[in-house]
Design a protein around this motif. Sequence first.
Motif, short mmCIF file in Angstrom:
data_model
loop_
_atom_site.label_atom_id
_atom_site.label_comp_id
_atom_site.label_asym_id
_atom_site.label_seq_id
_atom_site.Cartn_x
_atom_site.Cartn_y
_atom_site.Cartn_z
N ASP A 31 0.81 -1.22 0.00
CA ASP A 31 0.00 0.00 0.00
C ASP A 31 0.84 1.27 0.00
O ASP A 31 0.29 2.37 -0.13
CB ASP A 31 -0.94 0.01 1.21
N SER A 88 -1.74 3.85 -8.03
CA SER A 88 -3.03 4.55 -8.05
C SER A 88 -4.10 3.68 -7.40
O SER A 88 -3.94 2.45 -7.26
CB SER A 88 -3.43 4.87 -9.49
N ASP A 89 -5.19 4.30 -6.99
CA ASP A 89 -6.28 3.56 -6.35
C ASP A 89 -6.85 2.49 -7.28
O ASP A 89 -7.19 1.39 -6.83
CB ASP A 89 -7.40 4.54 -5.93
N GLU A 90 -6.96 2.82 -8.56
CA GLU A 90 -7.50 1.86 -9.52
C GLU A 90 -6.58 0.66 -9.67
O GLU A 90 -7.04 -0.49 -9.69
CB GLU A 90 -7.71 2.54 -10.87
#
Length: 440
Positions: free
Chosen positions: A125, A130-132
């Motif tokens: 993390d 990116s979040d995607e």
Amino acid sequence: MKEFDFEKMPIVEIANEILIDGVNKGASDIHFDPSKNGLKVRFRIDGLLYDYGIIPERYKRNMISRIKMIANMNIMETRLPQDGAIKTKIGDNLLDLRVSTLPTNNAEKIVIRILDYSMSLKGLDNLGFSDESMAKINKLLRLPNGIILVTGATGSGKSTTLYSMLQKLNTENVNIITVEDPVEMDIAGINQVQTQSEIGLTFATVLRSILRQDPNIIMIGEIRDDETARIAVRASITGHLVFSTLHTNNSLNSIERMTDMDVERYLLGSSLEGIISQSLARKLCPKCRVKRETNDYEKNVFKTILGKDIDEMYVANKEGCEECSHGYKGRLAILEVLVLNEQIKDAITRNASKHELRELVYNGDVVTLLQDGLNKVLLGETTLEEIIKIVDLEDDVSIYKDNNLRANMLLAQKKNADKKIAERQLNNDSIQLDEQIEVL
């Protein structure tokens, strides 16, 4: 460049100082390049080589011998390449280095790889994805079986990503076994095997034994040949989650490389679950980066790839500051994460053409390396100049233009079809109205 007083300092202290300076400056590699006049020392920092110092000709042999000695190499053997390692503590610095020698016409060239596990230890993390991309990777990690590939060129951060994923899966409920060449990072709770091809302990040999060790998760350092690929595929379809790497540039090339291997296509189509393609770009220094207006070419790139009108972007301050090197500090990963759907799996099984595979891969929800890179440019994390080094910009732009043209054609066809339906409905309504008038 740095200068040493070879008359007053012993070669042992000079060698130690070079190693410590390399670590402190954040170098990934230290190069000792021989010439007729001496030994040039260079550091690779953030992907680029910089001159550091010169070892005079009269001390060249001593420096080479010293490095080979602390790397446990045969200092008498100068005709053949050698590999070694340095694991020691110099002052407060705990060093873990890989050393390689190569005979040249002037002397032996030495390259020292500095292994930095700090990013892997921070966890998946904290790698800056990116979040995607993280959502797709987490989806892949929840799979009970299948093959997940991490691909990219040498030095693109594949090992960091791979070790981070293994650490996330490393719980008391699972048995994780790896086969690597070499084992780059020791992870508590994971059984790691070092291959030794000179005694027949190859990837394929170890893999056959691993399958009898009741594993849940298997990590193969690299799929190098057909036999390793076949065993990996069979392991995945018998209930194991298999991780490995390939030296390919993107998802499409990775699929083509796997299909070129001597593996039954119906097995490959059912076992390949995901591909994480990555590369590294130099990261802009947040303290001295500058913003400027985009030119017409750059506006066209952003418009074509992202569909956005961009008037300004961050670029590097070439003068730099006290905390960076020419406007850059560190590197960040540029990712392309593909989760294979049933259409792509079916195309692999029936040996579809490259054109069809490209359509299926890049007309889905995959965020390409170029898109991810340009998004990070907009965030001010890197520059367009860095992204151009990673991807074939002209080729990718032409693909997007073709896709946009195809999309516009489909949209026009849809509008035309809708228009014909509307006209047909209008004609039907008119006929019904005429019939009602005749009745009246």
